[in-house]
Structures are given as C-alpha cells and as structure tokens.
Design a protein around this motif. Structure first.
Motif, PDB file in Angstrom:
ATOM      1  N   MET A   1       0.820  -1.188   0.000  1.00 21.58           N
ATOM      2  CA  MET A   1       0.000   0.000   0.000  1.00 21.58           C
ATOM      3  C   MET A   1       0.871   1.262   0.000  1.00 21.58           C
ATOM      4  SD  MET A   1      -3.165   0.736  -0.102  1.00 21.58           S
ATOM      5  CE  MET A   1      -4.231   2.102   0.155  1.00 21.58           C
ATOM      6  N   GLN A   2       1.986   1.222   0.715  1.00 23.03           N
ATOM      7  CA  GLN A   2       2.844   2.401   0.790  1.00 23.03           C
ATOM      8  C   GLN A   2       3.422   2.777  -0.579  1.00 23.03           C
ATOM      9  OE1 GLN A   2       3.184   4.661   3.311  1.00 23.03           O
ATOM     10  NE2 GLN A   2       1.485   3.410   4.027  1.00 23.03           N
ATOM     11  N   ASP A   3       3.703   1.779  -1.416  1.00 24.35           N
ATOM     12  CA  ASP A   3       4.226   2.082  -2.751  1.00 24.35           C
ATOM     13  C   ASP A   3       3.181   2.798  -3.593  1.00 24.35           C
ATOM     14  OD1 ASP A   3       6.847   0.959  -2.455  1.00 24.35           O
ATOM     15  OD2 ASP A   3       5.880  -1.001  -2.450  1.00 24.35           O
ATOM     16  N   ILE A   4       1.913   2.480  -3.393  1.00 25.85           N
ATOM     17  CA  ILE A   4       0.847   3.192  -4.099  1.00 25.85           C
ATOM     18  C   ILE A   4       0.733   4.611  -3.559  1.00 25.85           C
ATOM     19  CG2 ILE A   4      -1.658   3.299  -4.489  1.00 25.85           C
ATOM     20  CD1 ILE A   4      -1.628   0.192  -4.349  1.00 25.85           C
ATOM     21  N   LEU A   5       0.680   4.758  -2.248  1.00 25.03           N
ATOM     22  CA  LEU A   5       0.501   6.077  -1.635  1.00 25.03           C
ATOM     23  C   LEU A   5       1.691   7.001  -1.860  1.00 25.03           C
ATOM     24  CD1 LEU A   5      -1.131   5.009   1.764  1.00 25.03           C
ATOM     25  CD2 LEU A   5      -2.272   5.904  -0.278  1.00 25.03           C
ATOM     26  N   ASN A   6       2.888   6.431  -1.989  1.00 22.88           N
ATOM     27  CA  ASN A   6       4.108   7.235  -2.123  1.00 22.88           C
ATOM     28  C   ASN A   6       4.616   7.359  -3.553  1.00 22.88           C
ATOM     29  OD1 ASN A   6       4.205   7.726   0.639  1.00 22.88           O
ATOM     30  ND2 ASN A   6       5.304   5.834   1.020  1.00 22.88           N
ATOM     31  N   ARG A   7       3.880   6.832  -4.523  1.00 24.01           N
ATOM     32  CA  ARG A   7       4.306   6.936  -5.917  1.00 24.01           C
ATOM     33  C   ARG A   7       4.186   8.396  -6.367  1.00 24.01           C
ATOM     34  NH1 ARG A   7       3.967   8.014 -10.652  1.00 24.01           N
ATOM     35  NH2 ARG A   7       1.982   9.034 -10.268  1.00 24.01           N
ATOM     36  N   THR A   8       5.225   8.877  -7.010  1.00 18.03           N
ATOM     37  CA  THR A   8       5.232  10.232  -7.558  1.00 18.03           C
ATOM     38  C   THR A   8       5.817  10.177  -8.967  1.00 18.03           C
ATOM     39  OG1 THR A   8       7.441  10.670  -6.686  1.00 18.03           O
ATOM     40  CG2 THR A   8       5.595  11.334  -5.295  1.00 18.03           C
ATOM     41  N   LYS A  24      12.147  -6.750 -16.513  1.00 20.61           N
ATOM     42  CA  LYS A  24      11.232  -7.889 -16.676  1.00 20.61           C
ATOM     43  C   LYS A  24      10.152  -7.877 -15.602  1.00 20.61           C
ATOM     44  CE  LYS A  24      10.980 -12.887 -17.102  1.00 20.61           C
ATOM     45  NZ  LYS A  24      11.709 -14.158 -17.093  1.00 20.61           N
ATOM     46  N   GLN A  25      10.522  -7.560 -14.369  1.00 18.34           N
ATOM     47  CA  GLN A  25       9.539  -7.504 -13.283  1.00 18.34           C
ATOM     48  C   GLN A  25       8.516  -6.391 -13.520  1.00 18.34           C
ATOM     49  OE1 GLN A  25      10.995  -8.003  -9.151  1.00 18.34           O
ATOM     50  NE2 GLN A  25      12.991  -8.346 -10.124  1.00 18.34           N
ATOM     51  N   ILE A  26       8.985  -5.258 -14.008  1.00 21.20           N
ATOM     52  CA  ILE A  26       8.076  -4.146 -14.317  1.00 21.20           C
ATOM     53  C   ILE A  26       7.102  -4.575 -15.411  1.00 21.20           C
ATOM     54  CG2 ILE A  26       7.958  -1.820 -15.319  1.00 21.20           C
ATOM     55  CD1 ILE A  26      10.667  -1.265 -13.822  1.00 21.20           C
ATOM     56  N   LEU A  27       7.626  -5.201 -16.450  1.00 22.51           N
ATOM     57  CA  LEU A  27       6.767  -5.672 -17.548  1.00 22.51           C
ATOM     58  C   LEU A  27       5.800  -6.758 -17.079  1.00 22.51           C
ATOM     59  CD1 LEU A  27       9.453  -5.658 -20.350  1.00 22.51           C
ATOM     60  CD2 LEU A  27       7.357  -4.284 -20.332  1.00 22.51           C
ATOM     61  N   GLN A  28       6.254  -7.655 -16.222  1.00 21.61           N
ATOM     62  CA  GLN A  28       5.357  -8.693 -15.697  1.00 21.61           C
ATOM     63  C   GLN A  28       4.186  -8.062 -14.951  1.00 21.61           C
ATOM     64  OE1 GLN A  28       8.339 -11.054 -13.577  1.00 21.61           O
ATOM     65  NE2 GLN A  28       7.907 -12.784 -14.932  1.00 21.61           N
ATOM     66  N   ALA A  29       4.443  -6.987 -14.244  1.00 20.87           N
ATOM     67  CA  ALA A  29       3.360  -6.283 -13.551  1.00 20.87           C
ATOM     68  C   ALA A  29       2.346  -5.749 -14.562  1.00 20.87           C
ATOM     69  CB  ALA A  29       3.927  -5.144 -12.705  1.00 20.87           C
ATOM     70  N   LEU A 100       3.929   1.296 -13.060  1.00 21.61           N
ATOM     71  CA  LEU A 100       4.410   2.433 -12.271  1.00 21.61           C
ATOM     72  C   LEU A 100       4.570   2.044 -10.801  1.00 21.61           C
ATOM     73  CD1 LEU A 100       2.278   5.387 -13.722  1.00 21.61           C
ATOM     74  CD2 LEU A 100       4.557   4.636 -14.435  1.00 21.61           C
ATOM     75  N   ILE A 101       3.618   1.285 -10.294  1.00 17.06           N
ATOM     76  CA  ILE A 101       3.691   0.848  -8.896  1.00 17.06           C
ATOM     77  C   ILE A 101       4.820  -0.165  -8.701  1.00 17.06           C
ATOM     78  CG2 ILE A 101       2.452  -0.343  -7.040  1.00 17.06           C
ATOM     79  CD1 ILE A 101      -0.135   0.939  -8.276  1.00 17.06           C
ATOM     80  N   ALA A 102       4.960  -1.090  -9.638  1.00 16.66           N
ATOM     81  CA  ALA A 102       6.049  -2.067  -9.556  1.00 16.66           C
ATOM     82  C   ALA A 102       7.402  -1.357  -9.609  1.00 16.66           C
ATOM     83  CB  ALA A 102       5.940  -3.086 -10.687  1.00 16.66           C
ATOM     84  N   ALA A 103       7.512  -0.376 -10.499  1.00 19.36           N
ATOM     85  CA  ALA A 103       8.764   0.380 -10.597  1.00 19.36           C
ATOM     86  C   ALA A 103       9.086   1.041  -9.262  1.00 19.36           C
ATOM     87  CB  ALA A 103       8.662   1.419 -11.712  1.00 19.36           C
ATOM     88  N   LYS A 104       8.099   1.664  -8.650  1.00 18.21           N
ATOM     89  CA  LYS A 104       8.301   2.307  -7.351  1.00 18.21           C
ATOM     90  C   LYS A 104       8.820   1.300  -6.336  1.00 18.21           C
ATOM     91  CE  LYS A 104       7.817   5.248  -3.940  1.00 18.21           C
ATOM     92  NZ  LYS A 104       8.766   6.315  -3.744  1.00 18.21           N
ATOM     93  N   LYS A 105       8.199   0.134  -6.286  1.00 18.34           N
ATOM     94  CA  LYS A 105       8.599  -0.916  -5.343  1.00 18.34           C
ATOM     95  C   LYS A 105      10.043  -1.350  -5.584  1.00 18.34           C
ATOM     96  CE  LYS A 105       7.904  -4.117  -2.225  1.00 18.34           C
ATOM     97  NZ  LYS A 105       7.786  -3.726  -0.822  1.00 18.34           N
ATOM     98  N   LEU A 106      10.470  -1.321  -6.848  1.00 19.79           N
ATOM     99  CA  LEU A 106      11.822  -1.758  -7.215  1.00 19.79           C
ATOM    100  C   LEU A 106      12.850  -0.622  -7.156  1.00 19.79           C
ATOM    101  CD1 LEU A 106      10.675  -3.975 -10.203  1.00 19.79           C
ATOM    102  CD2 LEU A 106      11.669  -4.803  -8.037  1.00 19.79           C
ATOM    103  N   GLY A 107      12.421   0.560  -6.700  1.00 22.79           N
ATOM    104  CA  GLY A 107      13.339   1.689  -6.575  1.00 22.79           C
ATOM    105  C   GLY A 107      13.547   2.462  -7.863  1.00 22.79           C
ATOM    106  N   VAL A 108      12.691   2.217  -8.849  1.00 23.26           N
ATOM    107  CA  VAL A 108      12.792   2.883 -10.147  1.00 23.26           C
ATOM    108  C   VAL A 108      11.749   3.994 -10.214  1.00 23.26           C
ATOM    109  CG1 VAL A 108      12.543   2.558 -12.649  1.00 23.26           C
ATOM    110  CG2 VAL A 108      13.652   0.788 -11.263  1.00 23.26           C
ATOM    111  N   GLY A 109      12.165   5.170 -10.661  1.00 23.57           N
ATOM    112  CA  GLY A 109      11.240   6.275 -10.840  1.00 23.57           C
ATOM    113  C   GLY A 109      10.605   6.222 -12.212  1.00 23.57           C
ATOM    114  N   SER A 110       9.482   6.916 -12.357  1.00 21.55           N
ATOM    115  CA  SER A 110       8.774   6.888 -13.636  1.00 21.55           C
ATOM    116  C   SER A 110       7.976   8.167 -13.832  1.00 21.55           C
ATOM    117  CB  SER A 110       7.823   5.685 -13.688  1.00 21.55           C
ATOM    118  OG  SER A 110       6.872   5.770 -12.643  1.00 21.55           O
TER     119      SER A 110
END
Length: 166
Positions: A1-8, A24-29, A100-110
């Motif tokens: 939930m925090q990755d959704i709330l903190n996505r910018t 690959k993980q971002i694309l799988q999402a 976008l949410i997966a990227a945030k979780k993985l430390g990647v900005g978007s």
C-alpha cells in the motif's frame, strides 16, 4: 500500500541503466493487469538508445523527462485484439499503473507522458517507429533510478466520495 501512496512522477534520473531482471519484473506487472475479455491489447516498445530517447522527447512539449531517462517505453494499443480504442485505453492504463507501482517498489522512478488522442503527437510517433495501422501509440513512460525525490502529495479527498447517490 505504501508504494501506491508514495508513488510520484520522477522527472530527473541517474544515468544508471535499469537491469534486465528489473525491467522484466516491471513488464510482468503490466502483463498482470486486467483487460476487457482478457484481450490484453497492450504492446510495449522499449527504448534505451539515447538518440531515440531524445527524439521521443520532441513528440510532445511534456516529454522532457524521457530525454535523460535511461529507458523509455511507448505503450500502444493493438486494435486487432479489441477494435474499441476506449476499452484498449482502459486496459493499457491498468497495465501502466501496475508498471508504475512495480517500478516504485523496485526503486525505479517513472513519469507517464500523454500522447493519444492528440494527432500532432500520435502521427509523428507512428511514422518514426513505423507502427502498423492497428497499433495506436497511447503514451510514453520515462523510467530510471531517481536523481530527485519529489514531494509526495496527499491526494485523499473525501468530497469526491459519494454513497448510494451523487
């Protein structure tokens, strides 16, 4: 939930490349998103060539973030999967939000950069990437490890919640 709330939206990136396993993980999402009748109309064009990324930044005045990102993605709708572009947009938006949410979780900005339905943006992209007629470019996404920490906005607004009647 925090990755959704903190996505910018991140508009400044480090030069560090995104590792293939992270991509690959971002694309799988994205591929895990729901779609109308499970048609999965999305097509993802990955761009890492700096000259191509720079060209992509010229397709819309809001695409500056993609110019210096290590990775750009063109999200397209394949109307052979679903001829109704409105449903394709909804499906591709769900896939995009997942990424976008997966990227945030993985430390990647978007940063999500709109293209469709603006013909002045769609047609140059279609021509540049030699997209077939059934492939509609919807938007671009800039991905990279953040070189900035944008302030998280509290977007909660109870005035936009309605129960039973408007």
């Amino acid at each position: 939930m925090q990755d959704i709330l903190n996505r910018t939206s991140v508009r400044k990136f480090q030069t560090k490349k995104i590792e293939p396993e992270v991509l690959k993980q971002i694309l799988q999402a994205g591929f895990s998103a729901p779609s109308a009748k499970n048609t999965q109309p999305w097509e993802f064009l990955i761009v890492q060539n700096p000259q191509t990324l720079e060209k992509m930044s010229s397709f819309t005045p809001y695409a500056t973030p993609i110019k210096n990102a290590p990775l750009g993605m063109l999200v397209c709708a394949n109307t052979n999967c679903n001829p109704f572009i409105d449903y394709c947009e909804q499906d591709c938006a769900a896939a995009t939000e997942n990424m976008l949410i997966a990227a945030k979780k993985l430390g990647v900005g978007s940063c999500w950069i709109g293209v469709y339905p603006n013909a002045e943006r769609v047609e140059p992209i279609r021509q540049y990437f030699s997209l077939p007629e059934n492939i509609v470019p919807l938007w671009m996404i800039a991905f990279g490890y953040p070189a900035e920490t944008p302030k998280v906005k509290n977007k909660w607004n109870e005035n936009k919640i309605h129960y039973e009647k408007f």
